[in-house]
Design a protein around this motif. Sequence first.
Motif, PDB file in Angstrom:
ATOM      1  N   UNK A  63       5.642   1.393  15.031  1.00 12.11           N
ATOM      2  CA  UNK A  63       6.261   0.082  15.237  1.00 12.11           C
ATOM      3  C   UNK A  63       7.409  -0.156  14.272  1.00 12.11           C
ATOM      4  N   UNK A  64       7.582   0.711  13.321  1.00 14.47           N
ATOM      5  CA  UNK A  64       8.641   0.605  12.330  1.00 14.47           C
ATOM      6  C   UNK A  64       8.325   1.489  11.149  1.00 14.47           C
ATOM      7  N   UNK A  65       9.203   1.523  10.169  1.00 19.76           N
ATOM      8  CA  UNK A  65       8.978   2.377   9.009  1.00 19.76           C
ATOM      9  C   UNK A  65       7.721   1.998   8.231  1.00 19.76           C
ATOM     10  N   UNK A  66       7.431   0.694   8.042  1.00 19.17           N
ATOM     11  CA  UNK A  66       6.194   0.338   7.317  1.00 19.17           C
ATOM     12  C   UNK A  66       4.937   0.930   7.957  1.00 19.17           C
ATOM     13  N   UNK A  67       4.927   1.025   9.291  1.00 20.65           N
ATOM     14  CA  UNK A  67       3.759   1.593   9.976  1.00 20.65           C
ATOM     15  C   UNK A  67       3.631   3.082   9.676  1.00 20.65           C
ATOM     16  N   UNK A  68       4.742   3.790   9.654  1.00 15.69           N
ATOM     17  CA  UNK A  68       4.731   5.211   9.280  1.00 15.69           C
ATOM     18  C   UNK A  68       4.266   5.362   7.838  1.00 15.69           C
ATOM     19  N   UNK A  69       4.761   4.505   6.983  1.00 21.94           N
ATOM     20  CA  UNK A  69       4.388   4.532   5.575  1.00 21.94           C
ATOM     21  C   UNK A  69       2.886   4.317   5.392  1.00 21.94           C
ATOM     22  N   UNK A  70       2.329   3.347   6.116  1.00 20.49           N
ATOM     23  CA  UNK A  70       0.884   3.080   6.011  1.00 20.49           C
ATOM     24  C   UNK A  70       0.067   4.281   6.461  1.00 20.49           C
ATOM     25  N   UNK A  71       0.539   4.978   7.502  1.00 22.18           N
ATOM     26  CA  UNK A  71      -0.179   6.161   7.980  1.00 22.18           C
ATOM     27  C   UNK A  71      -0.242   7.227   6.904  1.00 22.18           C
ATOM     28  N   UNK A  72       0.872   7.451   6.227  1.00 23.45           N
ATOM     29  CA  UNK A  72       0.890   8.431   5.143  1.00 23.45           C
ATOM     30  C   UNK A  72      -0.011   7.982   3.995  1.00 23.45           C
ATOM     31  N   UNK A  73       0.003   6.701   3.693  1.00 22.20           N
ATOM     32  CA  UNK A  73      -0.834   6.187   2.612  1.00 22.20           C
ATOM     33  C   UNK A  73      -2.309   6.345   2.924  1.00 22.20           C
ATOM     34  N   UNK A  74      -2.699   6.087   4.171  1.00 20.45           N
ATOM     35  CA  UNK A  74      -4.094   6.243   4.572  1.00 20.45           C
ATOM     36  C   UNK A  74      -4.531   7.694   4.450  1.00 20.45           C
ATOM     37  N   UNK A  75      -3.605   8.602   4.788  1.00 19.02           N
ATOM     38  CA  UNK A  75      -3.942  10.023   4.759  1.00 19.02           C
ATOM     39  C   UNK A  75      -4.222  10.508   3.342  1.00 19.02           C
ATOM     40  N   UNK A  76      -3.452  10.012   2.377  1.00 18.93           N
ATOM     41  CA  UNK A  76      -3.586  10.554   1.024  1.00 18.93           C
ATOM     42  C   UNK A  76      -4.474   9.721   0.114  1.00 18.93           C
ATOM     43  N   UNK A  77      -4.830   8.500   0.533  1.00 18.26           N
ATOM     44  CA  UNK A  77      -5.536   7.594  -0.375  1.00 18.26           C
ATOM     45  C   UNK A  77      -6.787   8.225  -0.966  1.00 18.26           C
ATOM     46  N   UNK A  78      -7.553   8.904  -0.132  1.00 16.84           N
ATOM     47  CA  UNK A  78      -8.815   9.486  -0.603  1.00 16.84           C
ATOM     48  C   UNK A  78      -8.602  10.711  -1.479  1.00 16.84           C
ATOM     49  N   UNK A  79      -7.352  11.240  -1.510  1.00 17.05           N
ATOM     50  CA  UNK A  79      -7.095  12.449  -2.285  1.00 17.05           C
ATOM     51  C   UNK A  79      -6.604  12.154  -3.692  1.00 17.05           C
TER      52      UNK A  79
END
Length: 288
Positions: A63-79
């Motif tokens: 839906x925009x750059x913030x949505x892409x950013x959140x996806x990356x953040x979710x992917x790495x948060x647990x790491x």
Amino acid sequence: MAKGILYTLESGMSGFSKGQKRIASYIMENYDKAAFMTASKLGQLSGVSESTVVRFAYELGYAGYPALQRTLQEMIRSRLTSTQRIQVADSMMSGHDVLSSVMRSDFDRLRMVADKADRREFDLVVDELVRARYIYILGVRSSSFVAGDLNFYMHLLLDNVTLVQSNEAGAIFEQLFRIGPGDVMLAISFPRYSKITINTAKFAKNRGATILGITDNELSPLGQMSSAAVLAPSEMISFVDSMVAPMSMVNALLVALGFRLGKDVSNIFSELEDIWETYGVFGKADDE
């Protein structure tokens, strides 16, 4: 999409424009850093304009750059280690009004839950709780007070609830010795996903119990083993794990459970009010 973002970038490389390839290459090589960059900063480091970064996010289906950013953040948060998460959070708030930054972060996550919560999964969790033979609630570390709050109110509604104490790993399994088919374990787990929670849920599942989750996304270890799960993002704000969104989801579960139980809830609280009044549990304004 969080699980497949890097695959999407790699597999789509041949169809990207020259500028898009630069962005994709930078993200794949530095996704842990890119996840917390502005579109302007990512564009600068990729050698493209900010507008190219924003258009690329749209072309990937976001839906925009913030949505892409959140996806990356979710992917790495647990790491990320706790120290790394603190450094990232502190750098994001550096130079900003702390009160506003923290409140805005919590507001954003509450809005995300309200907009995106899966109502069908929510109803499934409530259904399983209503028909459970016995309910075990589990949450450790920063999730323990969420579990305690849930246990307090569920005890008022039901007489088949136990809060699993997690002081000693071995003691957990002793408390769950009789768990089996027809029982439900309602487990709470957020990054960095405690092994105690995951292993305990595995034990309960192997004994035939139904696992229900309160976690941050369906790809989390608990989300993948749950029959149904309600999702609410947690976030580390400096050294604090913000549980505002998970607590709001717990409140919604409790209210929904109360509605499902109907008049029984009114009877319970009517009797409790009589007890509180008789034994002076609560003071009155004119007593102060």
